[in-house]
Design a protein around this motif. Structure first.
Motif, PDB file in Angstrom:
ATOM      1  N   VAL A 102     -10.011  -8.503  -7.821  1.00 38.90           N
ATOM      2  CA  VAL A 102      -9.175  -9.589  -7.296  1.00 38.90           C
ATOM      3  C   VAL A 102      -9.867 -10.207  -6.092  1.00 38.90           C
ATOM      4  O   VAL A 102     -10.172  -9.531  -5.110  1.00 38.90           O
ATOM      5  CB  VAL A 102      -7.782  -9.060  -6.905  1.00 38.90           C
ATOM      6  N   ARG A 103     -10.105 -11.505  -6.173  1.00 39.14           N
ATOM      7  CA  ARG A 103     -10.753 -12.234  -5.096  1.00 39.14           C
ATOM      8  C   ARG A 103     -10.091 -13.606  -4.949  1.00 39.14           C
ATOM      9  O   ARG A 103      -9.719 -14.225  -5.959  1.00 39.14           O
ATOM     10  CB  ARG A 103     -12.239 -12.457  -5.384  1.00 39.14           C
TER      11      ARG A 103
ATOM     12  N   THR B   7      -5.017 -13.614  -2.950  1.00 41.69           N
ATOM     13  CA  THR B   7      -5.049 -12.171  -2.731  1.00 41.69           C
ATOM     14  C   THR B   7      -6.482 -11.639  -2.791  1.00 41.69           C
ATOM     15  O   THR B   7      -7.301 -12.100  -3.580  1.00 41.69           O
ATOM     16  CB  THR B   7      -4.190 -11.451  -3.778  1.00 41.69           C
TER      17      THR B   7
ATOM     18  N   ARG C  76      -5.528  -0.841   5.168  1.00 40.10           N
ATOM     19  CA  ARG C  76      -4.623  -1.432   4.166  1.00 40.10           C
ATOM     20  C   ARG C  76      -3.274  -1.749   4.773  1.00 40.10           C
ATOM     21  O   ARG C  76      -2.688  -2.802   4.497  1.00 40.10           O
ATOM     22  CB  ARG C  76      -4.467  -0.465   2.985  1.00 40.10           C
TER      23      ARG C  76
ATOM     24  N   PRO D 157       0.808  -1.220   0.000  1.00 33.86           N
ATOM     25  CA  PRO D 157       0.000   0.000   0.000  1.00 33.86           C
ATOM     26  C   PRO D 157       0.848   1.280   0.000  1.00 33.86           C
ATOM     27  O   PRO D 157       0.487   2.264  -0.663  1.00 33.86           O
ATOM     28  CB  PRO D 157      -0.840  -0.114   1.281  1.00 33.86           C
TER      29      PRO D 157
ATOM     30  N   ASP E   5      -8.778  -7.962  -2.951  1.00 34.81           N
ATOM     31  CA  ASP E   5      -8.873  -6.518  -3.119  1.00 34.81           C
ATOM     32  C   ASP E   5     -10.349  -6.137  -3.005  1.00 34.81           C
ATOM     33  O   ASP E   5     -11.150  -6.410  -3.899  1.00 34.81           O
ATOM     34  CB  ASP E   5      -8.315  -6.088  -4.476  1.00 34.81           C
ATOM     35  N   ARG E   6     -10.684  -5.505  -1.910  1.00 40.81           N
ATOM     36  CA  ARG E   6     -12.091  -5.211  -1.621  1.00 40.81           C
ATOM     37  C   ARG E   6     -12.754  -4.374  -2.702  1.00 40.81           C
ATOM     38  O   ARG E   6     -13.943  -4.538  -3.001  1.00 40.81           O
ATOM     39  CB  ARG E   6     -12.181  -4.497  -0.271  1.00 40.81           C
ATOM     40  N   TYR E   7     -12.017  -3.444  -3.297  1.00 44.03           N
ATOM     41  CA  TYR E   7     -12.612  -2.511  -4.248  1.00 44.03           C
ATOM     42  C   TYR E   7     -12.289  -2.861  -5.705  1.00 44.03           C
ATOM     43  O   TYR E   7     -12.654  -2.128  -6.614  1.00 44.03           O
ATOM     44  CB  TYR E   7     -12.150  -1.086  -3.943  1.00 44.03           C
ATOM     45  N   GLY E   8     -11.612  -3.960  -5.913  1.00 40.54           N
ATOM     46  CA  GLY E   8     -11.267  -4.365  -7.268  1.00 40.54           C
ATOM     47  C   GLY E   8     -11.838  -5.723  -7.606  1.00 40.54           C
ATOM     48  O   GLY E   8     -12.712  -6.255  -6.902  1.00 40.54           O
TER      49      GLY E   8
ATOM     50  N   GLN F 225      -3.176  -5.020   6.819  1.00 44.73           N
ATOM     51  CA  GLN F 225      -3.080  -6.272   6.065  1.00 44.73           C
ATOM     52  C   GLN F 225      -1.621  -6.678   5.876  1.00 44.73           C
ATOM     53  O   GLN F 225      -1.270  -7.854   5.958  1.00 44.73           O
ATOM     54  CB  GLN F 225      -3.763  -6.122   4.713  1.00 44.73           C
TER      55      GLN F 225
ATOM     56  N   GLU G 115      -1.146   4.558  -0.518  1.00 46.15           N
ATOM     57  CA  GLU G 115      -2.303   4.221   0.295  1.00 46.15           C
ATOM     58  C   GLU G 115      -1.864   4.140   1.756  1.00 46.15           C
ATOM     59  O   GLU G 115      -1.040   3.307   2.111  1.00 46.15           O
ATOM     60  CB  GLU G 115      -2.912   2.892  -0.146  1.00 46.15           C
TER      61      GLU G 115
END
Length: 316
Positions: free
Chosen positions: A227-228, A220, A68, A58, A222-225, A71, A63
Motif C-alpha cells: 500500500v502506497r 494510505t 505505528r 494498529p 504501509d511501509r512493509y506492504g 501515526q 501492533e
C-alpha cells in the motif's frame, strides 16, 4: 477442466440456486429514499463524515510499536482539531464515527464533537474485524461501544458504521436488536435506501459509502506492504468535486468519508477546504449529519414526503 484456484470458495460453482440466491438476498438494497426536495428546499444533501480511528488500527492487529501508534495519534493530536476548526469556519455539521477505544483514549475529543453540534456515531470497539468474530462476541463489542459513547457524551448514538465497512452474517440482526436508526457501511447505491433482510423490509436506513469517496485508498501508506499513496491531493479533490456536481445535478446525496489521521495533514486539508469552497458556492445545499439525513430519508419510507425519481444516468 476443474479449477484448481484455492482462492475460490470451496466449490461455489457447485452451489444450487437456493444457495447462491440465499447469499445474495441475505442483505439487500430496498426502496431508494430520496425526497422530492431536501429540507430548506435544497436541491442536494451533503453528508460529510470522519472516521476517528486514531490508534485503534494498529491496536486491533496487536501492533504496539510507538511508530505505528504515533501515526494514529496524529489524528487525535493534530488532525481532529484542524477539522473541527475548518467545519466551524464553514458552519457545517458532520458525523464522526469513533471506535470506543479511541474515545476512551481521547474522551475530550469525543465530547468536543457533540459539544460543537456534530454527531458521534458507533464505529466498533477497537476497529475489530467483525468477519472473524462469532455472533456473541460481535454483539458484545457493538453493545459495549454503544454504551461507552453514551456514557462519555451523555447522548446515545443512533447510527453505526462497521469497522472496515464489513458485514458478517450476524451484523444486520445485531444492528436491529440494538435499535440503530441507520447504518453507513454498504455500497449498493449512491442514495439512501432501506435495507432488506431476506427480501423483507427492516426499516433500517442505509447511507451508502464508497471507496471513491474515501481518503484512505488514495493516501494510505504501509511501509512493509504494497500500500502506497498514489494520488496527488488535488487530483483526488477533482474526483470529489465531480461526485458532488453529479449529485447536485441528480438532486441526490453527496456523502464523503474521511479520517483525521489521513486528511488532517496540511497539504491534504487544503483539498477539503477547496471542496467546501466549491460546495458552499451553491446556494441550495443542505449540509446534514448522517442522523439528520437518515431522518429525511425515513420520511419517504413512512410516506410523509414524496419520493424523488433520481436518474441512474445523467447527461452532463
Amino acid at each position: 477442466m476443474p479449477s484448481e484456484d484455492s482462492s475460490l470458495p470451496a466449490e461455489s460453482w457447485r452451489w444450487p440456486e437456493t444457495t447462491w440466491r440465499g447469499h445474495v438476498d441475505a442483505v439487500r438494497a430496498g426502496q431508494r429514499l430520496v425526497p422530492n426536495r431536501w429540507p430548506g428546499d435544497a436541491r442536494v444533501a451533503v453528508a460529510l463524515s470522519f472516521d476517528s480511528d486514531h490508534e485503534t488500527i494498529p491496536l486491533r492487529d496487536g501492533e504496539t510499536s510507538p511508530g505505528r501508534l504515533a501515526q494514529g495519534e496524529y489524528g487525535a493530536r493534530v488532525g481532529a482539531a484542524r477539522i473541527l476548526n475548518l467545519l466551524a469556519h464553514y458552519g457545517v455539521p458532520t458525523t464522526f464515527f469513533m471506535p470506543a477505544v479511541a474515545a476512551l483514549l481521547h474522551p475530550e475529543e469525543a465530547r468536543a464533537y457533540t459539544q460543537d453540534g456534530h454527531e458521534l456515531a458507533v464505529h466498533g470497539w477497537i476497529h475489530e474485524r467483525n468477519m472473524l468474530l462469532g455472533r456473541a462476541d460481535e454483539r458484545e463489542l457493538t453493545a459495549r461501544a454503544l454504551d461507552t459513547l453514551t456514557t462519555l457524551t451523555g447522548q446515545r448514538p443512533v447510527g453505526i458504521r462497521t469497522p472496515s465497512w464489513d458485514f458478517s452474517e450476524s451484523t444486520l440482526a445485531i444492528m436491529l436488536e440494538l435499535g440503530f436508526a441507520y447504518d453507513s457501511s454498504l455500497m449498493a447505491d449512491d442514495e439512501p435506501y432501506e435495507i432488506l433482510a431476506g427480501g423483507r423490509p427492516t426499516g433500517l436506513v442505509e447511507i451508502p459509502v464508497d471507496w471513491i469517496r474515501d481518503d484512505a485508498p488514495y493516501f494510505t501508506m504501509d511501509r512493509y506492504g504494497s500500500v502506497r499513496p498514489y494520488s496527488r491531493p488535488r487530483d483526488v479533490g477533482e474526483i470529489w468535486r465531480d461526485e458532488f456536481d453529479a449529485a447536485y445535478r441528480d438532486g441526490g446525496v453527496f456523502q464523503l468519508t474521511l479520517h483525521p489521521h489521513v486528511i488532517g495533514h496540511r497539504s491534504r486539508l487544503v483539498v477539503l477546504r477547496e471542496l467546501l469552497d466549491h460546495i458552499t458556492a451553491h446556494h441550495d445545499v443542505w449540509f446534514a449529519t448522517h442522523a439528520q439525513l437518515a431522518d429525511a430519508a425515513r420520511g419517504v419510507l413512512h410516506g410523509s414526503t414524496t419520493a424523488r425519481t433520481v436518474p441512474s444516468e445523467h447527461t452532463p
